[in-house]
Write an enzyme that holds these catalytic residues in place. Structure first.
Site, short mmCIF file in Angstrom:
data_model
loop_
_atom_site.label_atom_id
_atom_site.label_comp_id
_atom_site.label_asym_id
_atom_site.label_seq_id
_atom_site.Cartn_x
_atom_site.Cartn_y
_atom_site.Cartn_z
N ASN A 1 70.85 -30.23 10.85
CA ASN A 1 71.78 -30.94 11.71
C ASN A 1 72.45 -32.07 10.76
O ASN A 1 72.34 -32.05 9.42
CB ASN A 1 70.83 -31.70 12.54
CG ASN A 1 71.80 -31.89 14.00
OD1 ASN A 1 72.86 -31.99 13.78
ND2 ASN A 1 71.03 -31.52 15.06
N HIS B 1 60.94 -40.14 -11.11
CA HIS B 1 60.92 -41.18 -12.32
C HIS B 1 59.73 -41.72 -12.89
O HIS B 1 58.75 -41.80 -12.18
CB HIS B 1 62.04 -42.43 -11.97
CG HIS B 1 63.23 -41.80 -11.16
ND1 HIS B 1 64.31 -41.59 -12.30
CD2 HIS B 1 63.75 -41.65 -10.16
CE1 HIS B 1 65.57 -41.07 -11.36
NE2 HIS B 1 65.00 -41.05 -10.14
N GLY C 1 64.54 -35.71 12.79
CA GLY C 1 65.35 -36.37 12.27
C GLY C 1 64.95 -37.68 11.28
O GLY C 1 63.95 -38.21 11.85
N THR D 1 54.93 -37.51 1.75
CA THR D 1 54.30 -37.87 0.32
C THR D 1 53.23 -37.06 -0.34
O THR D 1 52.92 -36.98 -1.28
CB THR D 1 53.70 -39.18 0.39
OG1 THR D 1 52.51 -39.50 0.94
CG2 THR D 1 54.97 -40.20 0.41
#
Length: 189
Positions: A84, A114, A141, A164
């Site tokens: 979307n 990083h 979303g 995560t």
């Protein structure tokens, strides 16, 4: 000696300011800019641009503009892919979507990472970890999928979640960080 592009693709630390990588990002941004300027009536042109941008599957994808990515050539989508409005794929490493994946508005998928050590981070080098999304996955979303995550077949990621760690098959996961909320029963059993 490997190039910075080869290092990036191998998941090793690389210099993102390398001219070849800068040129690859500029190429992708040009394609994305043209894609985002298309109208609904230009479906064939959109498909051509996605075929050029993505590693695989562009001709079978529906991606609502605006859309953003780093390189495009590390993105692969399978059949019946839908993203979307406002999705972002930072694809310094492979991002692979299985069949029938649905992404809500504003879903972000990140592969760059990083160094934690500030002195090492100051060198500007980064590396990537791939993201794999199985078949029949729905990501709500504004969810964020972080580097190195695998989302199993049939899973649902709730809107606004920050993923995560890996999400097992056939579960609903949500929250920050996302955790399994419940299993999805197998209707065939």
């Amino acid at each position: 000696m490997p190039t910075e592009t080869e290092r990036m693709l191998a998941g090793e630390p690389y210099d993102p300011t390398d001219p070849a990588l800068v040129a690859d990002r500029e190429r992708a941004r040009g394609l994305v800019r043209r894609y985002n300027a298309t109208t609904e009536a230009e479906r064939d042109h959109r498909q051509t641009l996605l075929d050029t941008l993505f590693d695989a599957g562009g001709s079978e994808a529906v991606v609502e503009p605006p859309f953003r990515c780093d390189y495009g050539y590390n993105v692969s989508v399978a059949t019946d892919f839908f993203a979307n409005f406002g999705c972002v794929f930072l694809d310094v490493a492979p991002i692979r979507f299985g069949d029938r994946c649905l992404l809500g508005p504003g879903v972000h998928v990140y592969t760059p990472t990083h160094p934690i050590d500030p002195d090492e981070r100051a060198t500007g080098r980064e590396r990537g970890e791939p993201v794999t999304v199985g078949d029949d996955v729905w990501i709500g979303g504004r969810a964020v999928v972080t580097p190195g995550v695998t989302i199993g077949d049939g899973a649902v990621v709730a809107a606004g979640s920050v993923v995560t760690s890996d999400v097992p098959e056939r579960v609903v996961a949500g929250g920050n960080p996302a955790q399994v909320i419940r299993e999805i029963p197998d209707e065939a059993a």
